[in-house]
Each structure stands twice: as C-alpha cells, then as structure tokens.
Design a protein around this motif. Structure first.
Motif, PDB file in Angstrom:
ATOM      1  N   ASP B 268       0.905  -1.278   0.066  1.00 36.50           N
ATOM      2  CA  ASP B 268       0.080  -0.104  -0.054  1.00 36.50           C
ATOM      3  C   ASP B 268       0.861   0.988   0.025  1.00 36.50           C
ATOM      4  N   ILE B 269       2.002   1.150  -0.883  1.00 32.96           N
ATOM      5  CA  ILE B 269       2.810   2.261  -0.859  1.00 32.96           C
ATOM      6  C   ILE B 269       2.206   3.516  -2.304  1.00 32.96           C
ATOM      7  N   PRO B 270       1.905   4.711  -1.992  1.00 34.87           N
ATOM      8  CA  PRO B 270       1.403   5.361  -3.047  1.00 34.87           C
ATOM      9  C   PRO B 270       2.365   5.208  -4.186  1.00 34.87           C
ATOM     10  N   GLU B 271       3.683   5.134  -4.218  1.00 31.09           N
ATOM     11  CA  GLU B 271       4.373   5.201  -5.437  1.00 31.09           C
ATOM     12  C   GLU B 271       4.303   3.847  -6.278  1.00 31.09           C
ATOM     13  N   GLU B 272       3.651   3.069  -5.668  1.00 30.59           N
ATOM     14  CA  GLU B 272       3.542   1.733  -6.571  1.00 30.59           C
ATOM     15  C   GLU B 272       1.795   1.463  -6.812  1.00 30.59           C
ATOM     16  N   THR B 273       0.989   2.099  -5.855  1.00 29.65           N
ATOM     17  CA  THR B 273      -0.267   1.706  -5.910  1.00 29.65           C
ATOM     18  C   THR B 273      -1.038   2.664  -7.152  1.00 29.65           C
ATOM     19  N   TYR B 274      -0.370   3.789  -7.580  1.00 27.34           N
ATOM     20  CA  TYR B 274      -1.052   4.571  -8.274  1.00 27.34           C
ATOM     21  C   TYR B 274      -1.339   4.083  -9.437  1.00 27.34           C
ATOM     22  N   TRP B 275      -0.375   2.876  -9.977  1.00 29.40           N
ATOM     23  CA  TRP B 275      -0.461   2.514 -11.232  1.00 29.40           C
ATOM     24  C   TRP B 275      -1.679   1.389 -11.252  1.00 29.40           C
ATOM     25  N   TYR B 276      -2.075   0.862 -10.408  1.00 30.43           N
ATOM     26  CA  TYR B 276      -3.228   0.105 -10.021  1.00 30.43           C
ATOM     27  C   TYR B 276      -4.397   1.268 -10.038  1.00 30.43           C
ATOM     28  N   MET B 277      -4.361   2.299  -9.274  1.00 31.99           N
ATOM     29  CA  MET B 277      -5.339   3.245  -9.170  1.00 31.99           C
ATOM     30  C   MET B 277      -5.878   3.572 -10.485  1.00 31.99           C
ATOM     31  N   MET B 278      -4.898   3.933 -11.450  1.00 37.36           N
ATOM     32  CA  MET B 278      -5.064   4.539 -12.608  1.00 37.36           C
ATOM     33  C   MET B 278      -6.229   3.302 -13.479  1.00 37.36           C
ATOM     34  N   ARG B 279      -6.162   2.180 -12.854  1.00 33.05           N
ATOM     35  CA  ARG B 279      -6.988   1.210 -13.550  1.00 33.05           C
ATOM     36  C   ARG B 279      -8.004   0.819 -12.845  1.00 33.05           C
ATOM     37  N   TRP B 280      -8.399   1.567 -11.617  1.00 34.24           N
ATOM     38  CA  TRP B 280      -9.455   1.410 -10.970  1.00 34.24           C
ATOM     39  C   TRP B 280     -10.398   2.453 -11.081  1.00 34.24           C
ATOM     40  N   HIS B 281     -10.370   3.678 -11.743  1.00 35.28           N
ATOM     41  CA  HIS B 281     -11.238   4.646 -11.885  1.00 35.28           C
ATOM     42  C   HIS B 281     -11.604   5.095 -13.086  1.00 35.28           C
ATOM     43  N   ASN B 282     -12.639   5.774 -13.165  1.00 36.21           N
ATOM     44  CA  ASN B 282     -13.137   6.363 -14.428  1.00 36.21           C
ATOM     45  C   ASN B 282     -13.414   5.337 -15.672  1.00 36.21           C
ATOM     46  N   GLY B 283     -13.987   4.442 -15.055  1.00 40.88           N
ATOM     47  CA  GLY B 283     -14.335   3.338 -16.112  1.00 40.88           C
ATOM     48  C   GLY B 283     -13.187   2.100 -16.341  1.00 40.88           C
ATOM     49  N   TRP B 284     -12.235   2.437 -16.046  1.00 40.31           N
ATOM     50  CA  TRP B 284     -11.024   1.571 -16.142  1.00 40.31           C
ATOM     51  C   TRP B 284     -11.435   0.109 -15.138  1.00 40.31           C
ATOM     52  N   GLN B 285     -12.132   0.379 -14.049  1.00 42.18           N
ATOM     53  CA  GLN B 285     -12.325  -0.810 -13.171  1.00 42.18           C
ATOM     54  C   GLN B 285     -13.081  -1.788 -14.092  1.00 42.18           C
ATOM     55  N   SER B 339      -5.387   7.581 -21.651  1.00 42.08           N
ATOM     56  CA  SER B 339      -6.502   8.186 -21.388  1.00 42.08           C
ATOM     57  C   SER B 339      -6.970   7.605 -20.144  1.00 42.08           C
ATOM     58  N   LYS B 340      -7.593   8.955 -19.385  1.00 42.24           N
ATOM     59  CA  LYS B 340      -8.074   8.446 -17.946  1.00 42.24           C
ATOM     60  C   LYS B 340      -9.213   7.636 -17.911  1.00 42.24           C
ATOM     61  N   SER B 341      -9.983   7.662 -18.904  1.00 45.35           N
ATOM     62  CA  SER B 341     -10.946   6.384 -18.997  1.00 45.35           C
ATOM     63  C   SER B 341     -10.792   5.773 -20.397  1.00 45.35           C
ATOM     64  N   PRO B 342     -11.399   4.556 -20.528  1.00 43.79           N
ATOM     65  CA  PRO B 342     -11.183   3.854 -21.353  1.00 43.79           C
ATOM     66  C   PRO B 342     -11.588   4.227 -22.773  1.00 43.79           C
ATOM     67  N   VAL B 343     -10.912   4.228 -23.661  1.00 46.01           N
ATOM     68  CA  VAL B 343     -11.243   4.731 -25.168  1.00 46.01           C
ATOM     69  C   VAL B 343     -11.694   3.492 -26.137  1.00 46.01           C
ATOM     70  N   LEU B 344     -12.467   3.481 -26.979  1.00 49.89           N
ATOM     71  CA  LEU B 344     -12.967   2.561 -27.935  1.00 49.89           C
ATOM     72  C   LEU B 344     -13.338   3.298 -29.049  1.00 49.89           C
ATOM     73  N   GLY B 345     -12.824   3.660 -29.772  1.00 49.90           N
ATOM     74  CA  GLY B 345     -13.255   4.362 -31.241  1.00 49.90           C
ATOM     75  C   GLY B 345     -12.757   3.489 -32.296  1.00 49.90           C
ATOM     76  N   TRP B 346     -13.168   4.191 -33.653  1.00 52.89           N
ATOM     77  CA  TRP B 346     -12.480   3.528 -34.917  1.00 52.89           C
ATOM     78  C   TRP B 346     -10.989   3.278 -34.947  1.00 52.89           C
ATOM     79  N   GLN B 347     -10.415   4.174 -34.113  1.00 59.31           N
ATOM     80  CA  GLN B 347      -8.648   4.069 -34.046  1.00 59.31           C
ATOM     81  C   GLN B 347      -8.499   2.613 -33.320  1.00 59.31           C
TER      82      GLN B 347
END
Lengths: 395, 388
Positions: B268-285, B339-347
């Motif tokens: 639970d050290i912030p310098e490591e957890t933020y990588w998972y936090m990015m993947r647990w917010h704004n739809g990434w979860q 991107s802060k939230s998952p993107v799915l477009g024609w690209q």
C-alpha cells in the motif's frame, strides 16, 4: 538372488488356500505390442470387465482398452470446491467475525489476502481427497488384497511380462470360451484365478476384533509415549546461550558466603556510594521548607526532571500535573499540582512529599535518586509556570 | 514419412492483404487525426505482433530444449509465426518517430524538474533505449534465422546433426530470450509510467505472450488439420497436449498477475499503488474486472475438463478467446497512460484488422515456400505416433 525370490514367491503363492469361485481368467504376453494388440482385441470382442497389468505405464493403452473417461476429474473438482469453501469460511469467521484485527488498514475480511490460503487449501484438499478416495473407492479399502495377488500371473505381470485378466463379472464370461479367446490372441500361460478362501468366507480382516484392539493399543501407546517424549525433548537445549553460569542470583543459595545465602546485609555503620541519609522524616512543613534545592534550574535538569516525572509521577498526576491521568475515578483522585497550596510550597516541601510520601502516595525514595527528585521539583515548577503564565512571559 | 503436398490456397494471403490494408488505413488516418492516440494504438499493435513473433520463436526453441516429440508436427506453425520477427524492423519505425508522444521521459524539461526521472536517466535515455531496441530485435532475428535455416535444411538432408545444432542454439537462446523479452516489456510498456516499477513485469508479459502464441498455434493447427493439410495420423492426443499447455500457461499468467497485485496491494505504498489506481477509476475498473474474468476465470473453468481439451471445436473457440484476452491484456497495460477513461473508437479497431492480416500474409508466404510439416525431423515419427 532373483531366482531365489521368485521361488519363495511361488511357495508363498501356493500357500494361499483358494476356493472354487472363479475370479478371472488371465493370460501373459511377452512384448508391449502384443499386449496392446490383445487389449484392443479384448475390447473389440465386447468384454468390458477386464484389466491390463504392466510393469510400467504403457502409452496408448487407454485407447486400446477403450477406457471411458473416469470420474476422477469431477471428484477432484468437488474436492477443490470444498477446499475453497473451507478456506473462505475459515478466514471469514476468524478475521471477519471472531477475532477482528485491523492489519495495515485493510478491511477485517478481505478477499485479496485470502486468495493464497484459498489456493493452498484447494490444492491440499484436492490432493487428500484423491488419495483417500483412491484407497476407499478404487482399492475398496476393507478388502485388503486382490485375488490376483500371489498368483503366478501377477508375479510376471509385475516384473518382466505383460498380462490381461478378464473378470468373471463380465456379462459374456465363460471360462472355456475366454480361455480359447485369449489363446487366440496370442496369450501364453493362461491361468484361471480363483478367489482365496478368506476373501469369500470371512469379513475383511480390518474389522476383526484383534486388529481393532491392536489399533487402539497402538494409538494409546503412541499418544502417551509421544506426550512423554515431547515433554522431555522440548526441555533439551541444543545451545544454552549462557543460560547456566556461575553467578550469584538474588534470594538463592550461594556457597561463597559462610551463611550460605547469596544476599548479605551491609556492614554496620557504612553507607552505599551516592547515598545521602535523609533526616527530616516526620518533621513539620515549616522546618522542611528550609531545605534548599541543590540542583540548579537549567535546561539539563529540567530535561532530566521531565523524563523522571513522566515515568514515575505522570501515571497519577498526569503529564501536565493537572491530576487528570487515567487513574481518575478508579482510585482516590490524585490532586492537581497547580493548586495554590502546592504553588506556594517551597521546593523542600515538594521534595519531602516525594521522599516520605503523603496520604496514599508512597515514598519514592527507593525508586528515584536524590538528585532526580530535586530535578523533578524543577520540572514541576516549570509546569506550574506554564499553567499560570503572565503576559510578561510572552515574547 | 509421406508429406502432404496440398498447397495453402491463395485466398489466405489475399484475405491477409485485404485485412492488413484496412488496418494500415486505420492506422495512418488515426496518426493524421490524433498523432498521440495513433501512436498509443500502434504501440498496442506492435506489442501484440512482438508477442506472436517471439512467442513462436520461444515455442520452437522450447521444443528443442526439452526434447519434446508430440509438438514436432506443429513446429512449422510456430516457425511461420516467428516469421514476423524480420518485419519488426519495419514495424518499429513509426514508434521510433513518435517517441515524444508516447514517453514522458523523452522530454528533457520533464526530466530536469523530476528527481526520480533524473536518477533513472542513465537507463531511460534515447541513446541507450535505441541500443536496447536494436539489441532485442537483433537477438530475435539471429536466432530466428539460424533455427529456421537448420530446420528447413533438414527437410531435404534429414540430418539428425541439425537437430543437435538447434538444441545447442536453444540452450543459448533461453537466457537471452528472457533478458530481451524483459527489456522489451520494460522499455515499451513499463516506461510509459516512468515513476512506476514492478520487478515481475517481464515475467507477466512473458506469460501473456506464451498464452497468446499457444492459442494462435492451436487455432492454426486445428484449422489445418480440419482441412486436411496436416497428417491424418495426428490424433487428439497432440491437440490435447496443446490445450493442456495453454491451460497451464494461462494459470501461470493468473498466478503472476496476482503475485504482482497482492504485493502492491499489501504494501500500500502510493508510489506503487497509483498504477493500479489508474486502472480502477473512471471506467477502467470495468476493464480490469473484465480482464480478470476474460483472461483467467472463464478460460480456467472452461478449459478445466478433459473433454473440452480433446474436443477440437471447443479448443478452437477457446484459442480465439485467449488471443482476444491477450489483446485486452495489452490494451489494459498500455492505454491507461493515454486516457483517464477507457477509449474505444474506430482508431482502436486497427489491431483487429492489421494483426490477423499480417499473420495471414506471413503464414501464406512461408507456407508457399516450405513444408507445413518438418518432414526431415528425426522425432517426427515419434510425434505422430504420440499417445497419452
């Protein structure tokens, strides 16, 4: 050597009394190819209660025997589910309900930390269930031997040759027909295997009274012996790390002194180093207050006084002398040190109380040295000054 | 051993060219519209193709290393997939020219104001990065060249010494493979978040790579077998082995992914957890949860029974599933930085055209020149006779 063993084997085999009930007809083959061929032919002929015995696993035998998928997979899967359920309920009960502890700020019960245990228990229970399932279901545990044991057939099928045995349980079993069939596919040393007498007459030897008594005796002896041995074993110190040494311990025997005691009274008329007799015990306050404080008020003595105060005085008088420690309401309430009486006392009065005690407060002369008591007086003065600070004290 | 001389039809290559063309169009337009998004999408495609290429090479080497016989009839499929490796030299170019869009640490002003990046500069700098890129591709290419050269020669010469030569090569390749694969994973994907670090990252990518490649090999082999391009003596036992390996490596992936997660979660050290936090917010979860189920839970339960692994149809479906799971895995690794939230477009659809298309082209080209079965391999007979 091998020949001797085989001969002994043969003698033993003949010793088992056999009944007239047919168990199976068995035949031996010389090469893996022959046995694979025989197995395929046997299953093609429509026999399905038969088994193949080889000294080592043969690849491709399952297909040749047309073995159906076993239920071991389903059994193991259920065992694994049991394991995972046991793990979740165990941890859920232990850390979630019965003994809640906050560890690292995590929830009492959390799945992430439980996964390793779930994983371990799943595997453990799967393994154990499969082993015991094999003993009970496949080896049919109360039955402790197979009729094929101690036969000429098994002697070779487990060492140098390969064998197939068609069992009497098979629907189209007929001794003569099976014999002819096995000879037809190239089987040699064809043998009719009969059940041993004891297999059909008696109940399994596992349920015999003698055996059960033996089990109980073994269990009791092992338990008692283990209990006794462990009591001795744990007291053996592999390394004593100087636990035992020639040293005088308080309140024990010692041969060093004439009276055989380790503790001796001081010689009459002597004082210990650093000890200063206190001769004001029982004197009135007016006399005691004349005592002057030999410890100067400075940063060092205040620091020393604070340390000693926090150790010895604060449990009752509180960290800031307000008498507000956790002893409040559990004991005669300790007085505040900020009352007018205490503020107006001379240093000597406070020192006297610490040295002789007052009311329920005992003497602290034994625990705190003379200089430290004076240092505490200095620190109490600091606390009092801080509590009653004047405007002029502000910078 | 009679070899089957049924040529692979042209339509595979043609379909490949069509798909690659569509994919290329998407990539180019995507780069023109939004260069950064195009670059991230392209990195996704590149890492997927790297997975397939070096995974094919690794499976080839693995067979020599452990002396497996059952996989010999499939080895050419692995070798053909490894044929992507020479193309990596060209495929990597667009990434080299969009380094600034991808990697934060390539901006000198960012490094100057950041003590962590400054301390990491001896490793994370453009020159050394390029050296490592060249080193990795060179190692893969050299081993690919020698492995396939010997293997191809054996088709006509039937010389067992060539097998021994490849065994020696595979011994040398094993450590170099793990080093180069870890470097590639750390450089191209972990350094997207240059502050973050995980020592198990290389192994994580390796697990996904092997799962993906095994899935593709299983799919192609079953497809070839169903249409009669492989020996009819090839039975279910060999495919069952492929399925078991796929299942096993998928559990390995889950094990590694969880090992990485639980250590970071527990400490639970912030310098490591933020990588998972990015993947647990704004739809990434939802993507993270989806990855857990698509990559591990569902395939685990489906592939568990033996009956699924001996049934070619279900095995084929599951292999497509696992390839998709690896794509999702790479998407999950790469895109949160963009991107802060998952993107799915024609690209993002580019990968579904470009990657399969390119694999088809390479496969078609290779298959038109070489045998689909290594007919000269001394272990082939044992491989075809393999029974469980």
């Amino acid at each position: 050597m091998l020949k001797k063993i085989l001969k002994l084997d043969e003698e033993l085999a003949q010793d088992v009394p056999r009944s007239h009930k047919v168990h199976s007809v068995a035949a031996l083959f010389d090469t893996p190819d022959e046995i694979t061929h025989a197995a395929r032919e046997t299953s093609n002929a429509g026999y399905d209660k038969f088994d193949v015995y080889t000294p080592y696993p043969l690849h491709g035998m399952d297909a040749a025997m047309r073995m159906k998928d076993t239920n071991i997979g389903k059994f193991a899967f259920l065992a694994g589910l049991t394991g995972i359920t046991v793990a979740v309920s165990m941890i859920g009960w232990m850390s979630g309900i019965d003994y809640q502890n906050i560890i690292g700020g995590k929830p009492y019960f959390n799945l992430t930390a439980s996964i390793p245990i779930m994983f371990e228990l799943t595997i453990l229970l799967t393994g154990l269930f499969c082993v015991f399932g094999m003993l009970l279901l496949w080896n049919k545990l109360p039955q402790i031997s197979n009729p094929l044991h101690d036969t000429n057939f098994m002697k070779y099928a487990s060492s140098t040759r390969f064998g197939v045995a068609i069992e009497a349980e098979d629907a189209q079993f007929d001794v003569e027909k099976v014999k002819a069939f096995l000879a037809g596919v190239g089987g040699k040393d064809i043998e009719v295997v009969y059940y041993p007498e004891e297999n059909i007459q008696k109940t399994s030897p596992i349920f015999e009274k003698k055996f059960i008594y033996l089990l109980i005796v073994v269990a009791v002896v092992t338990a008692l012996g283990g209990y006794g041995a462990i009591g001795k074993l744990v007291n053996i110190l592999p390394f004593d790390w100087m636990h035992n040494q020639f040293r005088v311990n308080p309140q024990t025997r010692s041969d060093i002194f004439k009276d055989g005691r380790s503790m001796q009274r001081p010689v009459d008329g002597t004082v210990a180093r650093g000890f200063m007799p206190y001769e004001y015990t029982g004197m009135p306050d007016s006399l005691v207050k004349l005592l002057s404080n030999p410890v100067p008020m400075n940063e060092f003595s205040i620091e020393r006084g604070k340390k000693q105060y926090n150790t010895y005085c604060s449990p009752c008088h509180g960290y800031f002398g307000a008498g507000d420690s956790r002893m409040n309401n559990q004991f005669p309430n300790p007085p505040t040190l900020h009352s007018k009486k205490v503020r107006d006392w001379a240093d000597g009065n406070i020192y006297n109380v610490m040295t002789n005690g007052q009311n329920v407060m005992p003497s602290y002369a034994k625990q705190i040295s003379r200089d430290d008591r004076w240092a505490i007086v200095n620190y109490i003065r600091v606390l009092q000054r801080a509590e009653n600070a004047k405007d002029t004290d502000l910078p | 051993m009679e070899s089957i001389n049924k040529p692979i039809p042209d339509k595979i290559s043609k379909l490949g060219y069509l798909l690659t063309g569509i994919g290329l169009l998407i990539i180019v337009v995507s780069f023109l519209v939004d260069k950064q998004r195009g670059a991230f999408d392209y990195l996704w495609i590149y890492m997927f193709l790297t997975s397939v290429g070096i995974g094919g090479l690794a499976l080839t080497a693995l067979e020599y290393l452990v002396g497996a016989t059952w996989s010999v009839p499939f080895r050419r499929v692995c070798e053909f997939l490894a044929g992507i490796i020479p193309l990596l030299v060209i495929l990597v170019m667009p990434l080299i020219f969009s380094m600034h869009d991808l990697f934060h640490w390539t901006h000198p002003e960012a490094v100057a104001n950041d003590p962590i990046l400054k301390a990491k500069a001896p490793y994370l700098n453009m020159n050394f990065f390029m050296i490592r890129v060249v080193f990795c591709i060179l190692v893969w290419f050299l081993f690919y060249y020698f492995f396939t050269k010997n293997s191809k020669k054996q088709d006509t010469s039937k010389d067992p010494a060539l097998t021994r030569k490849n065994i020696k090569l595979s011994v040398a390749f094993a450590p170099l493979f793990f080093i180069s694969l870890s470097i590639a994973a750390i450089d191209w994907m972990m350094s997207l978040e240059p502050h973050w670090f995980s020592t198990i990252y290389g192994v994580y990518y390796f697990a996904g790579t092997i799962v993906c490649t095994l899935a593709i090999v299983t799919f192609i082999s079953i497809h070839l077998k169903e249409n009669g391009y492989l020996s009819p003596r090839l039975g279910n036992d060999q495919f069952y082995s492929l399925g078991t390996l796929l299942f096993g490596f998928n559990i390995f992936w889950g094990y590694i992914a969880f090992s990485q997660y639980i250590l970071i979660w527990y400490a639970d050290i912030p310098e490591e957890t933020y990588w998972y936090m990015m993947r647990w917010h704004n739809g990434w979860q939802y993507v993270s949860m989806g990855l857990l189920f698509i990559h591990f839970v569902i395939p685990f339960l489906v592939l568990l029974p033996r009956s699924v692994k001996v049934n070619l149809k279900t095995l084929k479906i599951m292999s497509i599933w696992m390839v998709f799971a690896h794509m999702l895995d790479l998407y999950w690794l790469i895109m949160p930085t963009y991107s802060k939230s998952p993107v799915l477009g024609w690209q993002e659809l580019g990968i579904f055209f470009f990657a399969p298309g390119l694999i088809m082209i390479v496969f078609g080209m290779k298959a038109s020149k070489e045998n689909l079965t290594p007919v000269g391999d001394p272990k082939l007979e044992a491989g075809l006779n393999f029974t469980l």
